[in-house]
Write a protein that holds these residues in place. Structure first.
Motif, short mmCIF file in Angstrom:
data_model
loop_
_atom_site.label_atom_id
_atom_site.label_comp_id
_atom_site.label_asym_id
_atom_site.label_seq_id
_atom_site.Cartn_x
_atom_site.Cartn_y
_atom_site.Cartn_z
N GLY A 53 0.84 -1.19 0.00
CA GLY A 53 0.00 0.00 0.00
C GLY A 53 0.87 1.24 0.00
O GLY A 53 1.37 1.68 -1.03
N ALA A 54 1.09 1.81 1.19
CA ALA A 54 1.93 3.02 1.30
C ALA A 54 3.37 2.66 0.99
O ALA A 54 3.90 1.71 1.55
N ASP A 55 4.04 3.40 0.12
CA ASP A 55 3.45 4.45 -0.69
C ASP A 55 3.51 4.08 -2.16
O ASP A 55 3.70 4.92 -3.02
N ARG A 56 3.32 2.76 -2.46
CA ARG A 56 3.44 2.26 -3.82
C ARG A 56 2.10 1.97 -4.47
O ARG A 56 1.92 2.19 -5.67
N ASN A 57 1.16 1.37 -3.72
CA ASN A 57 -0.10 0.89 -4.30
C ASN A 57 0.18 0.02 -5.52
O ASN A 57 -0.31 0.27 -6.63
N ALA A 58 0.99 -0.99 -5.31
CA ALA A 58 1.42 -1.85 -6.42
C ALA A 58 1.88 -3.19 -5.89
O ALA A 58 2.18 -3.34 -4.70
N MET A 59 1.93 -4.16 -6.80
CA MET A 59 2.54 -5.45 -6.48
C MET A 59 4.05 -5.31 -6.64
O MET A 59 4.53 -4.81 -7.66
N LEU A 60 4.79 -5.77 -5.64
CA LEU A 60 6.24 -5.70 -5.69
C LEU A 60 6.82 -7.10 -5.56
O LEU A 60 6.23 -7.97 -4.91
N PRO A 61 8.00 -7.33 -6.14
CA PRO A 61 8.66 -8.63 -5.95
C PRO A 61 9.17 -8.77 -4.53
O PRO A 61 9.40 -7.78 -3.83
N GLY A 62 9.37 -10.01 -4.11
CA GLY A 62 9.86 -10.24 -2.76
C GLY A 62 10.38 -11.64 -2.57
O GLY A 62 10.59 -12.38 -3.53
N TYR A 63 10.56 -12.00 -1.30
CA TYR A 63 11.07 -13.32 -0.94
C TYR A 63 10.07 -14.03 -0.05
O TYR A 63 9.51 -13.43 0.89
N LEU A 64 9.85 -15.30 -0.31
CA LEU A 64 9.04 -16.13 0.58
C LEU A 64 9.89 -16.48 1.80
O LEU A 64 10.94 -17.11 1.67
N LEU A 65 9.42 -16.06 2.96
CA LEU A 65 10.18 -16.26 4.19
C LEU A 65 9.28 -16.89 5.26
O LEU A 65 8.06 -16.70 5.24
N PRO A 66 9.89 -17.61 6.19
CA PRO A 66 9.10 -18.18 7.29
C PRO A 66 8.37 -17.09 8.04
O PRO A 66 8.88 -15.98 8.21
N ARG A 67 7.19 -17.42 8.50
CA ARG A 67 6.35 -16.44 9.19
C ARG A 67 6.99 -15.98 10.50
O ARG A 67 6.87 -14.82 10.89
N ALA A 68 7.66 -16.89 11.22
CA ALA A 68 8.23 -16.53 12.51
C ALA A 68 9.39 -15.56 12.32
O ALA A 68 10.16 -15.67 11.38
N GLN A 69 9.49 -14.60 13.22
CA GLN A 69 10.53 -13.58 13.13
C GLN A 69 11.92 -14.18 13.15
O GLN A 69 12.27 -15.00 13.99
N GLY A 70 12.73 -13.77 12.17
CA GLY A 70 14.15 -14.06 12.23
C GLY A 70 14.57 -15.45 11.79
O GLY A 70 15.75 -15.73 11.71
N THR A 71 13.62 -16.37 11.48
CA THR A 71 14.05 -17.69 11.04
C THR A 71 14.36 -17.66 9.56
O THR A 71 13.72 -16.97 8.78
N THR A 72 15.35 -18.40 9.15
CA THR A 72 15.78 -18.42 7.76
C THR A 72 15.97 -19.85 7.31
O THR A 72 15.77 -20.80 8.06
#
Length: 566
Positions: A50-69
């Motif tokens: 949403g803020a401040d792009r209002n667009a689909m952006l590329p990213g990485y699929l990451l574990p939901r829990a904080q900090g796990t890789t």
């Protein structure tokens, strides 16, 4: 003596020229290695921002829990980020592309080519005209619009007693912690020359007054039972106004329930003069509570300060050294003491800086957004060379060489130069725009690649930014981080450029780490203590994974299925 000075100037010019052309700089091979190591792996999903792009952006699929890789089992989420728009051609063999091709000279040359094409000139010149002073930030001097107390004529002879002080923010509904610093706060006024646009284009000659606060500290704990007096000099973001009111219940954004698109609300309104100032004052107060003296003033052309032009960050970087000199010698300085006395000139000289000289007191230079740009230029001027990139004829002087500058704080940074602009439609012409501002109007806005080229000379740096920061991509921040040889840290959040939109937990963590960093560098520490294990990283994707599972609200995934694998 003359021979030594010529040698220093030659060395400074070598740093700027040789590091950019990769012909004679010892850091060349290391910079090339870092550029390769900083390259992000391919993204594997897309997600809505949403803020401040209002667009689909590329990213990485990451574990939901904080900090796990790694390949941890369990729910995942697509964590988006804004990548760099400028990529080298496959056949490019000119060294570090993001340094070599985005110097001040090359940006100006690209603008000259654009001017020769009618369609290019018309499109980009419209953007330039929008940002020429008086630009949108200059048109909204808002201090005093909600409450007339604190409203001044910044171009006049100002009664310093009329400028709001920390105690103003003690009353309801504000109740800001900064009010506690009233008894150790000086209202200060400095005198600086007009910038190149004002001098050359507007023929202005009158000096400009910069106004703000100096909060005296008690000294930073050195961990050995002693205290180190140190100064944090903090530069605000574009539109930032030190004493502007922000109602504690105010929000920055509105999201349309039907479209899901987010828009930024406009200020001033009935209760808030400028958004983000409450968060900014919290940062100043936190540094002061940690023992730092803190100096913060409104940039030229905004808020309490005089001037017509507010976009030349190169000139604003030079202001750092002007105000430090005036605190020492008193020339051009006025101040209102906590007891209500007005001092100026010789009477004000040496009153602050903990009784030390400007080249003695340990210093940390910090800035948010546009303030990070001026901070980058100040660091470059001190450690590399001071060059007039905003003038038709560029000349360079030897670095200022203040050894007491211990490091920089760059929040929502744009310090890595024009080569690392984010990949977004509204930034498509940014490099032509920057070249035109400098070549035709003598305004150096975003830094050119000269700042990045000299970062290996900086002693330390702290970076805080959102993953989809529109100003500088995360690749640019990592490129800057990799060049710092001393104490360094990056703190990221799942949010945009404007830190005031982040969740409170992320803002609080950023502030805590920033203060810990500042304390470390002024007492001579080698690493910032207290970094949680989940915030440690080894590679680009691992850095993205250090963000906790908290989101800027308009970008929070509604369901985990919202992420789309590529």
């Amino acid at each position: 003596m003359l021979r030594n000075r010529l040698t220093r100037i030659s060395a400074a010019l070598c740093t700027l020229a040789a590091c950019i052309t990769f012909t004679a700089c010892t850091a060349t091979s290391e910079a090339q290695r870092q550029a390769t190591a900083s390259k992000p792996p391919a993204t594997d999903c897309t997600a809505w921002v949403g803020a401040d792009r209002n667009a689909m952006l590329p990213g990485y699929l990451l574990p939901r829990a904080q900090g796990t890789t790694g390949n941890a089992k369990g729910p995942t989420v697509c964590v988006p980020l804004l990548l760099t728009a400028n990529q080298p051609p496959e056949s490019y063999a000119g060294g570090d592309y993001h340094i070599s091709e985005f110097t001040a000279d090359k940006l100006k040359a690209r603008w000259r080519d654009c001017k020769a094409e009618a369609a290019c000139f018309q499109r980009v010149n419209a953007q330039i005209q929008r940002w020429l002073p008086p630009n949108k930030a200059r048109a909204t001097r808002s201090t005093g619009t909600v409450d007339p107390s604190g409203r001044i004529d910044p171009e006049g002879q100002v009664d310093l007693r009329k400028i709001r002080r920390p105690a103003f923010f003690a009353k309801a509904p504000y109740r800001e912690g900064i009010a506690e610093a009233e008894g150790r706060t000086y209202t200060v006024e400095f005198t600086v020359p007009p910038d190149a646009f004002e001098r050359i284009d507007l023929k202005k000659t009158a000096p400009i007054k910069l106004r703000g606060w100096y909060l005296e500290g008690t000294g930073v704990d050195d961990g050995k039972g002693g205290k180190v007096r140190a100064l944090a000099l903090m530069a605000p973001g574009g539109g930032g106004q030190l004493t502007a009111i922000q109602h504690p219940d105010e929000v920055t954004l509105r999201t349309d329930a039907k479209t899901g698109k987010t828009e930024s609300l406009k200020f001033p309104n009935a209760t808030t003069e400028t958004m983000g100032q409450r968060w900014w004052r919290e940062n100043l107060h936190a540094l002061n509570q940690a023992g730092f003296d803190v100096l913060a003033y409104d940039r030229r052309g905004e808020g309490l300060s005089g001037g017509f032009s507010d976009t030349n960050t190169l000139e604003q970087g030079e202001d750092v050294f002007r105000v430090l000199g005036q605190l020492e010698n008193g020339r051009g300085l006025r101040m209102l003491t906590p007891s209500g006395d007005v001092l100026e000139g010789n009477a004000a000289a040496g009153r602050l800086l903990a009784g030390m000289k400007a080249n003695e007191i340990p210093l940390v230079l910090g800035g948010y957004s546009r303030g990070s740009m001026s901070t980058a230029w100040a660091m470059t001027s001190n450690y590399v060379a001071s060059c007039t990139f905003d003038l038709p004829e560029v000349t360079c002087a030897a670095p200022r060489g203040l050894r007491n500058i211990r490091g920089a704080i760059l929040l929502s940074s744009f310090a890595s130069g024009a080569g690392y602009v984010g990949d977004a439609p509204d930034l498509a012409d940014r490099n032509l725009f920057l070249g035109g501002m400098a070549a035709d109007h003598h305004i150096l806005f975003y830094p050119t690649s000269e700042t990045l080229a000299g970062m290996h000379r900086w002693p330390a740096a702290f970076f805080g930014k959102g993953l989809w920061d529109r100003a500088e991509s995360l690749e640019g921040t990592v490129a800057a981080y990799n060049r710092i040889r001393g104490v360094k840290e990056i703190v990221l959040a799942r949010g945009p450029h404007s830190i005031e939109t982040w969740p409170e937990s992320d803002r609080r963590y950023l502030r805590e780490r920033m203060v810990a960093y500042a304390k470390t560098v002024v007492v001579g520490g080698r690493t910032v203590p207290g970094l949680p294990r989940e915030r440690m990283w080894k590679d680009f994707k691992g850095l993205v994974a250090t963000t906790p599972d908290s989101w800027e609200p308009s970008s929070r995934p509604r369901t985990m299925e919202k992420a789309t694998e590529q």
